[in-house]
Every structure is written in structure tokens, then in C-alpha cells.
Design an enzyme around this catalytic site. Structure first.
Site, PDB file in Angstrom:
ATOM      1  N   HIS A   1       3.596  -4.948  18.306  1.00  0.00           N
ATOM      2  CA  HIS A   1       4.832  -4.158  18.351  1.00  0.00           C
ATOM      3  C   HIS A   1       6.002  -4.958  17.786  1.00  0.00           C
ATOM      4  O   HIS A   1       6.370  -5.994  18.335  1.00  0.00           O
ATOM      5  CB  HIS A   1       5.195  -3.669  19.755  1.00  0.00           C
ATOM      6  CG  HIS A   1       5.929  -2.353  19.708  1.00  0.00           C
ATOM      7  ND1 HIS A   1       7.232  -2.256  19.319  1.00  0.00           N
ATOM      8  CD2 HIS A   1       5.522  -1.089  19.936  1.00  0.00           C
ATOM      9  CE1 HIS A   1       7.602  -0.995  19.339  1.00  0.00           C
ATOM     10  NE2 HIS A   1       6.565  -0.259  19.701  1.00  0.00           N
TER      11      HIS A   1
ATOM     12  N   ASN B   1      -2.039  -0.508  12.009  1.00  0.00           N
ATOM     13  CA  ASN B   1      -1.702   0.797  12.581  1.00  0.00           C
ATOM     14  C   ASN B   1      -1.243   1.718  11.444  1.00  0.00           C
ATOM     15  O   ASN B   1      -0.253   1.424  10.768  1.00  0.00           O
ATOM     16  CB  ASN B   1      -0.592   0.607  13.619  1.00  0.00           C
ATOM     17  CG  ASN B   1      -0.220   1.915  14.295  1.00  0.00           C
ATOM     18  OD1 ASN B   1      -0.060   2.933  13.629  1.00  0.00           O
ATOM     19  ND2 ASN B   1      -0.070   1.899  15.604  1.00  0.00           N
TER      20      ASN B   1
ATOM     21  N   ARG C   1      -0.948  10.751  19.897  1.00  0.00           N
ATOM     22  CA  ARG C   1       0.083  11.065  20.896  1.00  0.00           C
ATOM     23  C   ARG C   1      -0.121  12.472  21.449  1.00  0.00           C
ATOM     24  O   ARG C   1      -0.685  13.333  20.779  1.00  0.00           O
ATOM     25  CB  ARG C   1       1.480  10.961  20.266  1.00  0.00           C
ATOM     26  CG  ARG C   1       1.865   9.556  19.855  1.00  0.00           C
ATOM     27  CD  ARG C   1       3.315   9.504  19.393  1.00  0.00           C
ATOM     28  NE  ARG C   1       4.218   9.582  20.518  1.00  0.00           N
ATOM     29  CZ  ARG C   1       4.829   8.538  21.078  1.00  0.00           C
ATOM     30  NH1 ARG C   1       4.666   7.330  20.591  1.00  0.00           N
ATOM     31  NH2 ARG C   1       5.629   8.700  22.109  1.00  0.00           N
TER      32      ARG C   1
ATOM     33  N   HIS D   1      -2.507   5.995  17.074  1.00  0.00           N
ATOM     34  CA  HIS D   1      -2.051   6.475  18.378  1.00  0.00           C
ATOM     35  C   HIS D   1      -2.094   8.002  18.357  1.00  0.00           C
ATOM     36  O   HIS D   1      -1.296   8.639  17.664  1.00  0.00           O
ATOM     37  CB  HIS D   1      -0.617   5.963  18.615  1.00  0.00           C
ATOM     38  CG  HIS D   1      -0.063   6.299  19.966  1.00  0.00           C
ATOM     39  ND1 HIS D   1       1.148   5.811  20.406  1.00  0.00           N
ATOM     40  CD2 HIS D   1      -0.538   7.055  20.974  1.00  0.00           C
ATOM     41  CE1 HIS D   1       1.385   6.258  21.627  1.00  0.00           C
ATOM     42  NE2 HIS D   1       0.384   7.028  21.990  1.00  0.00           N
TER      43      HIS D   1
ATOM     44  N   GLU E   1      -5.098   4.194  20.324  1.00  0.00           N
ATOM     45  CA  GLU E   1      -4.046   4.074  21.343  1.00  0.00           C
ATOM     46  C   GLU E   1      -3.884   5.430  22.013  1.00  0.00           C
ATOM     47  O   GLU E   1      -3.868   6.455  21.348  1.00  0.00           O
ATOM     48  CB  GLU E   1      -2.722   3.676  20.692  1.00  0.00           C
ATOM     49  CG  GLU E   1      -2.706   2.268  20.162  1.00  0.00           C
ATOM     50  CD  GLU E   1      -1.374   1.940  19.498  1.00  0.00           C
ATOM     51  OE1 GLU E   1      -0.448   2.764  19.542  1.00  0.00           O
ATOM     52  OE2 GLU E   1      -1.293   0.857  18.921  1.00  0.00           O
TER      53      GLU E   1
ATOM     54  N   THR F   1       6.551   3.546  21.121  1.00  0.00           N
ATOM     55  CA  THR F   1       6.232   3.103  22.474  1.00  0.00           C
ATOM     56  C   THR F   1       7.298   2.103  22.922  1.00  0.00           C
ATOM     57  O   THR F   1       7.453   1.054  22.311  1.00  0.00           O
ATOM     58  CB  THR F   1       4.840   2.443  22.501  1.00  0.00           C
ATOM     59  OG1 THR F   1       3.941   3.272  21.783  1.00  0.00           O
ATOM     60  CG2 THR F   1       4.352   2.274  23.920  1.00  0.00           C
TER      61      THR F   1
ATOM     62  N   HIS G   1       2.110   5.690  10.547  1.00  0.00           N
ATOM     63  CA  HIS G   1       3.225   6.092   9.675  1.00  0.00           C
ATOM     64  C   HIS G   1       2.762   6.740   8.373  1.00  0.00           C
ATOM     65  O   HIS G   1       3.552   7.428   7.720  1.00  0.00           O
ATOM     66  CB  HIS G   1       4.129   4.907   9.374  1.00  0.00           C
ATOM     67  CG  HIS G   1       4.977   4.509  10.559  1.00  0.00           C
ATOM     68  ND1 HIS G   1       5.305   5.400  11.554  1.00  0.00           N
ATOM     69  CD2 HIS G   1       5.554   3.342  10.889  1.00  0.00           C
ATOM     70  CE1 HIS G   1       6.041   4.779  12.457  1.00  0.00           C
ATOM     71  NE2 HIS G   1       6.202   3.528  12.085  1.00  0.00           N
TER      72      HIS G   1
ATOM     73  N   GLU H   1      -3.045  -6.094  25.625  1.00  0.00           N
ATOM     74  CA  GLU H   1      -2.259  -6.277  24.403  1.00  0.00           C
ATOM     75  C   GLU H   1      -0.837  -6.546  24.864  1.00  0.00           C
ATOM     76  O   GLU H   1      -0.233  -5.717  25.543  1.00  0.00           O
ATOM     77  CB  GLU H   1      -2.313  -5.037  23.500  1.00  0.00           C
ATOM     78  CG  GLU H   1      -1.459  -5.227  22.236  1.00  0.00           C
ATOM     79  CD  GLU H   1      -1.643  -4.115  21.208  1.00  0.00           C
ATOM     80  OE1 GLU H   1      -2.755  -3.577  21.079  1.00  0.00           O
ATOM     81  OE2 GLU H   1      -0.646  -3.802  20.526  1.00  0.00           O
TER      82      GLU H   1
ATOM     83  N   ARG I   1       2.449  14.011  16.937  1.00  0.00           N
ATOM     84  CA  ARG I   1       3.503  13.970  15.917  1.00  0.00           C
ATOM     85  C   ARG I   1       3.062  13.280  14.626  1.00  0.00           C
ATOM     86  O   ARG I   1       3.649  13.494  13.590  1.00  0.00           O
ATOM     87  CB  ARG I   1       4.769  13.308  16.464  1.00  0.00           C
ATOM     88  CG  ARG I   1       4.652  11.818  16.660  1.00  0.00           C
ATOM     89  CD  ARG I   1       5.998  11.205  16.964  1.00  0.00           C
ATOM     90  NE  ARG I   1       6.462  11.543  18.301  1.00  0.00           N
ATOM     91  CZ  ARG I   1       7.202  10.721  19.045  1.00  0.00           C
ATOM     92  NH1 ARG I   1       7.588   9.551  18.560  1.00  0.00           N
ATOM     93  NH2 ARG I   1       7.573  11.052  20.250  1.00  0.00           N
TER      94      ARG I   1
HETATM   95  N1  PXP Z   1       0.634  -1.875  19.557  1.00  0.00           N
HETATM   96  C1  PXP Z   1       0.956  -0.749  20.258  1.00  0.00           C
HETATM   97  C2  PXP Z   1       0.311  -0.574  21.599  1.00  0.00           C
HETATM   98  C3  PXP Z   1       1.838   0.202  19.749  1.00  0.00           C
HETATM   99  O1  PXP Z   1       2.135   1.303  20.460  1.00  0.00           O
HETATM  100  C4  PXP Z   1       2.379   0.015  18.460  1.00  0.00           C
HETATM  101  C5  PXP Z   1       3.274   1.047  17.872  1.00  0.00           C
HETATM  102  O2  PXP Z   1       2.588   2.231  17.695  1.00  0.00           O
HETATM  103  C6  PXP Z   1       2.008  -1.153  17.754  1.00  0.00           C
HETATM  104  C7  PXP Z   1       1.159  -2.084  18.335  1.00  0.00           C
HETATM  105  C8  PXP Z   1       2.498  -1.421  16.374  1.00  0.00           C
HETATM  106  O3  PXP Z   1       3.889  -1.595  16.384  1.00  0.00           O
HETATM  107  P1  PXP Z   1       4.673  -1.667  15.024  1.00  0.00           P
HETATM  108  O4  PXP Z   1       4.528  -0.349  14.364  1.00  0.00           O
HETATM  109  O5  PXP Z   1       6.071  -1.985  15.439  1.00  0.00           O
HETATM  110  O6  PXP Z   1       4.045  -2.764  14.211  1.00  0.00           O
END
Ligand code: PXP
Length: 236
Positions: free
Chosen positions: A190, A6, A44, A42, A69, A100, A9, A150, A48
Site C-alpha cells: 500500500h 495489483n 470489491r 481486489h 483481496e 483501502t 487500476h 500483509e 468498482r
Molecule cells: N495491498 C492491499 C491489501 C491493498 O488493498 C492495496 C490497494 O488495493 C495494495 C496492497 C496496493 O496499494 P497501492 O495501489 O497503493 O500500491
């Protein structure tokens, strides 16, 4: 097990100055070159971090798979139908949340979820539902037509190393088995990091982990190639 990275960031950091760096497209390329088997972002509702033009460019430039996402919002659904990512992961979204917070309540809005994902499935996009590891959510997910769930690993990640870890872990293991028995493929994500990710190997048949925060955080110190490679090695 596969690794979806992901990269939200990276966009958060870029947006802090409003310019072009760090470049999310280059970040995706580096993730792919170092063991990432898909790129997750994601989009959003408040945009953001990842922006529309990012996903429009990513879909053209990445060589693995784009996993988008998204919340149950019509404008985002329109973008998904236009760019056709490999998969979408439906998540709940609250404007004020930092990330999330919980899984999607599929059981409480079965018809709404089923109707929302139908056009995406018809367009050939794989649909995954981000849910808490609970029996009723798994059972409801199996009724929607989605091919994947997921599992939200946030509670497990927070409990890791405490006396609550085992209970949270068992919820994941039991839910994965139930989902697989019902014909669903199972991803997880997550809060997973370099310390807690190893227990995902104890869940048979997990397909892909989606990991963002810990990888991008480590990359600040080690660089992105090493951070992705290390996680890819851990989950291989
Ligand atoms: N899966 C989903 C559905 C999420 O919303 C997120 C966070 O955006 C992640 C995985 C990844 O989480 P993390 O950034 O804590 O690794």
C-alpha cells in the site's frame, strides 16, 4: 522478495468507458512476463474495478498466482471458494473510501475473522490478513490460523522523506519480526513506489510486496512492461 502486481487500476480505466480496453487479462500477462510473481486484484463489494468475470478468467489464464483481496463478505467468500485462488488477502472495506484506508481490525473481531477464514483455509487457500503494523494486530492474527499477514505500508509511504519516516518504518520492522517469531509469513503493501520501496530491503524475511498504483501510473508514461520490470528490479 517477490512482486505481486495489483492490476485493479487497469480495470478502473477500462470501466471508465464501459468497454473491453485496456484488457486486464493482457495486463496480467504482461506483468507476469516482466517480473511480477503474482497478480493481485481486489474484488470489491461494489465491483468498482475488477468484476466477477475478470477473476473467473484470470484464474484460468495466469501462469503465476492469483491473490484475491476481499472483505469479510459472504458473496465474495463464495466466489473465492468456487475459483480457489492461490491466496486471499482479507481487507477492511468501506463503500465510500477511495482505496483501502486502514488495516483490518483483527484484534477487535478475532472470533469473526477466525470463523470467516476457516472455510477458505479448509479449501487449501492461503490466507493473509491485511493489518496495521501494531503488536495487538499481529498477536491476534497469529491466533486465527492465517499463514500470512500483509503489513499496511500506507503510513510509512506517506511519512517517507519527512521526520516521521523513521518511526513509521520501525513499526513495520518490529511488527515483521514479531510476526515471524510467531510463525507468520510477512508481506507488505500500500502506497509503495519507486522512491520509497528500497527500505523494504531493511526488513529481514519479507516475502512479497503488493504494489499497484505506482506501477500503473508509471505505465501511462513508460508502458507496462518497463514499469513492472523496473519495480521488479528494485525489489529483487
Ligand atoms: N495491498 C492491499 C491489501 C491493498 O488493498 C492495496 C490497494 O488495493 C495494495 C496492497 C496496493 O496499494 P497501492 O495501489 O497503493 O500500491
Amino acid at each position: 522478495m517477490l512482486l505481486g502486481v495489483n492490476i485493479d487500476h487497469v480495470a478502473t480505466l477500462r470501466n471508465a468507458r464501459g468497454g473491453k480496453e485496456p484488457d486486464v487479462i493482457q495486463a496480467a500477462y504482461i506483468c507476469e512476463q516482466n517480473g511480477g510473481t503474482s497478480i493481485t486484484t481486489h474484488l470489491r463489494e461494489d465491483r468498482r474495478h475488477i468484476k466477477d468475470e475478470d477473476v473467473r478468467t484470470l484464474i484460468k489464464t495466469i501462469s503465476t498466482k492469483l491473490n484475491l483481496e476481499m472483505a469479510m463478505a459472504e458473496d465474495i467468500q463464495k466466489i473465492a471458494l468456487e475459483i480457489k485462488p492461490h491466496s486471499i488477502c482479507l481487507v477492511p472495506e468501506k463503500r465510500q473510501e477511495i482505496t483501502t484506508e486502514g488495516g483490518l481490525d483483527v484484534a477487535g473481531q478475532l472470533d469473526k475473522v477466525t470463523e470467516f477464514i476457516a472455510p477458505l483455509l479448509n479449501a487449501g487457500i492461503i490466507v493473509s490478513l491485511f493489518i496495521d503494523p501494531e503488536k495487538k494486530q499481529v498477536e491476534a492474527s497469529a491466533k486465527t490460523g492465517a499463514q500470512f499477514i500483509e503489513m499496511h505500508t500506507g503510513a510509512y509511504s506517506e511519512a517517507y522523506g519527512t521526520d516521521k519516516e523513521e518511526a513509521e518504518f520501525q513499526k513495520l520492522k518490529t511488527s515483521a519480526k514479531l510476526a515471524q517469531d510467531m510463525g507468520l509469513n510477512v508481506n507488505a503493501g500500500h502506497g509503495l513506489n519507486y522512491e520509497n520501496v528500497h527500505r523494504m530491503h531493511e526488513i529481514p524475511g519479507l516475502y512479497e510486496l503488493n504494489i499497484g498504483h505506482s506501477i500503473i501510473s508509471r505505465a501511462v508514461f513508460t508502458g507496462l512492461p518497463e514499469a513492472v520490470r523496473k519495480m521488479a528490479d528494485l525489489i529483487k
